[in-house]
Design an enzyme around this catalytic site. Structure first.
Site, PDB file in Angstrom:
ATOM      1  N   ARG A  40     -11.831 -51.084  -6.810  1.00 27.96           N
ATOM      2  CA  ARG A  40     -11.249 -50.446  -5.620  1.00 27.96           C
ATOM      3  C   ARG A  40     -12.310 -50.076  -4.588  1.00 27.96           C
ATOM      4  O   ARG A  40     -12.044 -50.009  -3.395  1.00 27.96           O
ATOM      5  CB  ARG A  40     -10.493 -49.168  -6.004  1.00 27.96           C
ATOM      6  CG  ARG A  40      -9.213 -49.408  -6.784  1.00 27.96           C
ATOM      7  CD  ARG A  40      -8.399 -48.119  -6.847  1.00 27.96           C
ATOM      8  NE  ARG A  40      -7.398 -48.143  -7.891  1.00 27.96           N
ATOM      9  CZ  ARG A  40      -6.170 -48.653  -7.754  1.00 27.96           C
ATOM     10  NH1 ARG A  40      -5.806 -49.188  -6.618  1.00 27.96           N
ATOM     11  NH2 ARG A  40      -5.321 -48.623  -8.757  1.00 27.96           N
ATOM     12  N   LYS A  76       0.523 -60.955   2.362  1.00 28.39           N
ATOM     13  CA  LYS A  76       0.289 -62.286   1.796  1.00 28.39           C
ATOM     14  C   LYS A  76       1.265 -63.279   2.392  1.00 28.39           C
ATOM     15  O   LYS A  76       2.450 -62.975   2.538  1.00 28.39           O
ATOM     16  CB  LYS A  76       0.479 -62.260   0.275  1.00 28.39           C
ATOM     17  CG  LYS A  76      -0.744 -61.800  -0.471  1.00 28.39           C
ATOM     18  CD  LYS A  76      -0.585 -62.054  -1.971  1.00 28.39           C
ATOM     19  CE  LYS A  76      -1.680 -61.325  -2.720  1.00 28.39           C
ATOM     20  NZ  LYS A  76      -1.523 -61.404  -4.180  1.00 28.39           N
ATOM     21  N   ASP A  79      -7.051 -53.058  -6.545  1.00 27.22           N
ATOM     22  CA  ASP A  79      -7.658 -53.125  -7.876  1.00 27.22           C
ATOM     23  C   ASP A  79      -7.229 -54.345  -8.659  1.00 27.22           C
ATOM     24  O   ASP A  79      -6.194 -54.967  -8.389  1.00 27.22           O
ATOM     25  CB  ASP A  79      -7.256 -51.897  -8.688  1.00 27.22           C
ATOM     26  CG  ASP A  79      -5.789 -51.964  -9.125  1.00 27.22           C
ATOM     27  OD1 ASP A  79      -4.913 -52.050  -8.231  1.00 27.22           O
ATOM     28  OD2 ASP A  79      -5.524 -51.949 -10.345  1.00 27.22           O
ATOM     29  N   LYS A 107      -2.459 -45.973  -5.560  1.00 26.91           N
ATOM     30  CA  LYS A 107      -3.755 -45.532  -5.107  1.00 26.91           C
ATOM     31  C   LYS A 107      -4.373 -46.511  -4.116  1.00 26.91           C
ATOM     32  O   LYS A 107      -5.409 -46.235  -3.532  1.00 26.91           O
ATOM     33  CB  LYS A 107      -4.691 -45.422  -6.325  1.00 26.91           C
ATOM     34  CG  LYS A 107      -4.213 -44.447  -7.377  1.00 26.91           C
ATOM     35  CD  LYS A 107      -5.055 -44.641  -8.669  1.00 26.91           C
ATOM     36  CE  LYS A 107      -4.134 -44.758  -9.835  1.00 26.91           C
ATOM     37  NZ  LYS A 107      -4.794 -45.161 -11.087  1.00 26.91           N
ATOM     38  N   GLY A 108      -3.701 -47.641  -3.949  1.00 22.47           N
ATOM     39  CA  GLY A 108      -4.297 -48.737  -3.189  1.00 22.47           C
ATOM     40  C   GLY A 108      -4.583 -48.445  -1.730  1.00 22.47           C
ATOM     41  O   GLY A 108      -5.460 -49.065  -1.128  1.00 22.47           O
ATOM     42  N   ASP A 122       3.270 -57.887  -0.756  1.00 20.09           N
ATOM     43  CA  ASP A 122       3.290 -59.123  -1.542  1.00 20.09           C
ATOM     44  C   ASP A 122       4.738 -59.588  -1.659  1.00 20.09           C
ATOM     45  O   ASP A 122       5.252 -60.230  -0.747  1.00 20.09           O
ATOM     46  CB  ASP A 122       2.616 -58.852  -2.900  1.00 20.09           C
ATOM     47  CG  ASP A 122       2.434 -60.109  -3.729  1.00 20.09           C
ATOM     48  OD1 ASP A 122       2.691 -61.204  -3.211  1.00 20.09           O
ATOM     49  OD2 ASP A 122       2.028 -59.994  -4.904  1.00 20.09           O
ATOM     50  N   ASP A 149      -1.349 -50.813   0.550  1.00 17.96           N
ATOM     51  CA  ASP A 149      -2.487 -51.726   0.608  1.00 17.96           C
ATOM     52  C   ASP A 149      -2.058 -53.141   0.947  1.00 17.96           C
ATOM     53  O   ASP A 149      -2.661 -53.795   1.779  1.00 17.96           O
ATOM     54  CB  ASP A 149      -3.299 -51.687  -0.706  1.00 17.96           C
ATOM     55  CG  ASP A 149      -2.448 -51.881  -1.961  1.00 17.96           C
ATOM     56  OD1 ASP A 149      -1.220 -52.091  -1.851  1.00 17.96           O
ATOM     57  OD2 ASP A 149      -3.013 -51.814  -3.062  1.00 17.96           O
ATOM     58  N   PHE A 188      -5.146 -63.558  -5.350  1.00 13.34           N
ATOM     59  CA  PHE A 188      -5.272 -62.198  -5.854  1.00 13.34           C
ATOM     60  C   PHE A 188      -6.543 -61.574  -5.277  1.00 13.34           C
ATOM     61  O   PHE A 188      -7.631 -62.122  -5.420  1.00 13.34           O
ATOM     62  CB  PHE A 188      -5.311 -62.163  -7.378  1.00 13.34           C
ATOM     63  CG  PHE A 188      -5.130 -60.770  -7.891  1.00 13.34           C
ATOM     64  CD1 PHE A 188      -3.864 -60.243  -8.049  1.00 13.34           C
ATOM     65  CD2 PHE A 188      -6.234 -59.964  -8.158  1.00 13.34           C
ATOM     66  CE1 PHE A 188      -3.689 -58.928  -8.466  1.00 13.34           C
ATOM     67  CE2 PHE A 188      -6.067 -58.649  -8.577  1.00 13.34           C
ATOM     68  CZ  PHE A 188      -4.781 -58.137  -8.740  1.00 13.34           C
TER      69      PHE A 188
HETATM   70  P1  IMP Z   1       4.894 -56.012  -4.028  1.00  7.75           P
HETATM   71  O1  IMP Z   1       5.823 -54.947  -4.531  1.00  7.75           O
HETATM   72  O2  IMP Z   1       5.062 -57.321  -4.730  1.00  7.75           O
HETATM   73  O3  IMP Z   1       4.896 -56.180  -2.522  1.00  7.75           O
HETATM   74  O4  IMP Z   1       3.445 -55.603  -4.463  1.00  7.75           O
HETATM   75  C1  IMP Z   1       2.796 -54.556  -3.897  1.00  7.75           C
HETATM   76  C2  IMP Z   1       1.868 -53.917  -4.884  1.00  7.75           C
HETATM   77  O5  IMP Z   1       1.354 -54.847  -5.858  1.00  7.75           O
HETATM   78  C3  IMP Z   1       0.679 -53.409  -4.116  1.00  7.75           C
HETATM   79  O6  IMP Z   1       0.852 -52.050  -3.781  1.00  7.75           O
HETATM   80  C4  IMP Z   1      -0.469 -53.644  -5.057  1.00  7.75           C
HETATM   81  O7  IMP Z   1      -0.707 -52.482  -5.832  1.00  7.75           O
HETATM   82  C5  IMP Z   1      -0.047 -54.769  -5.970  1.00  7.75           C
HETATM   83  N1  IMP Z   1      -0.627 -56.070  -5.562  1.00  7.75           N
HETATM   84  C6  IMP Z   1       0.025 -57.144  -5.076  1.00  7.75           C
HETATM   85  N2  IMP Z   1      -0.815 -58.157  -4.819  1.00  7.75           N
HETATM   86  C7  IMP Z   1      -2.057 -57.711  -5.154  1.00  7.75           C
HETATM   87  C8  IMP Z   1      -3.373 -58.294  -5.111  1.00  7.75           C
HETATM   88  O8  IMP Z   1      -3.607 -59.447  -4.699  1.00  7.75           O
HETATM   89  N3  IMP Z   1      -4.395 -57.511  -5.543  1.00  7.75           N
HETATM   90  C9  IMP Z   1      -4.223 -56.235  -5.996  1.00  7.75           C
HETATM   91  N4  IMP Z   1      -3.013 -55.644  -6.041  1.00  7.75           N
HETATM   92  C10 IMP Z   1      -1.934 -56.380  -5.630  1.00  7.75           C
HETATM   93 MG    MG Z   2      -2.344 -51.941  -7.910  1.00  6.69          MG
END
Ligand code: IMP
Ligand code: MG
Length: 185
Positions: free
Chosen positions: A168, A134, A162, A46-47, A106, A103, A155
């Site tokens: 959000r 990030k 969220d 939903k981000g 990471d 969104d 974070f």
């Molecule tokens: P990844 O798979 O590690 O790249 O993470 C991506 C998902 O993790 C995003 O779609 C977010 O939903 C969540 N996420 C990662 N870092 C944050 C943060 O700092 N705040 C909120 N959600 C995050």
């Molecule tokens: Mg999330």
């Protein structure tokens, strides 16, 4: 969360004005890059909700929207769960110009998992756009095609992002000072 106390939970990183301005910039870039083409925008729920709502209003080219949602099963401790992508069966990506929107980038596993699955549907092209990236060391050799903002490794919440489904709707992006949050049961 517009209470006096909330000031100690959040630190403003990106004000809504800056987001608005950057969305206009990226919209112009997309219009040039996709000139004469139609985008099939696949939003990761939903981000990306707020970003997509604002982006499609800024874009002056044809855009259709589909969505997927992601969940990681078996996530515990330091062991990453297997990514599950829901909603793919609704999407016909063959021959389309796909733009996957999330969104935040990471670790990169979510975005890569989604594009990996969509790629199997033989789209004409595949690109990715994220609100935030990030600055973290990653073991995935991939960078999103369009990044609105690079941020430090903290974070963050707001503008779609969220913490346990909260915050959000904050209009800007804030670092969440987790250590200051009241303990919840
Ligand atoms: P990844 O798979 O590690 O790249 O993470 C991506 C998902 O993790 C995003 O779609 C977010 O939903 C969540 N996420 C990662 N870092 C944050 C943060 O700092 N705040 C909120 N959600 C995050
Ligand atoms: Mg999330």
């Amino acid at each position: 969360m517009k209470t006096e106390a909330s000031l100690t939970y959040f630190e403003l990183l990106i004000p809504e004005e800056a987001i608005r301005k950057r969305i206009q910039e990226i919209a112009r870039t997309l219009e040039a890059d996709y000139e004469g083409k139609e985008i099939l925008l696949v939003m990761i729920m939903k981000g990306s909700l707020l970003l997509v709502a604002d982006l499609i209003r800024a874009l002056q080219i044809k855009v259709c929207i589909e969505f997927v949602s992601c969940s990681s099963y078996g996530e515990s401790g330091t062991v990453r769960g297997r990514l599950r992508v829901n909603g793919l069966e609704q999407i016909n990506a063959e021959g389309k110009h796909i733009l996957v929107v999330d969104d935040i980038f990471d670790s990169g596993h979510t975005l890569l998992g989604v594009i990996d699955r969509l790629q199997k549907m033989q789209p004409e092209s595949m690109k990715t756009l994220v609100l935030l990236s990030k600055r973290v060391p990653r073991n995935v050799p991939y960078q999103p095609d369009y990044v609105l903002f690079d941020i430090e490794d903290r974070f963050v919440v707001g503008y779609g992002l969220d913490y346990k489904e909260h915050f959000r709707g904050l209009p800007g992006v804030y670092a969440l000072l987790l250590e200051n949050l009241p303990t919840q049961n």
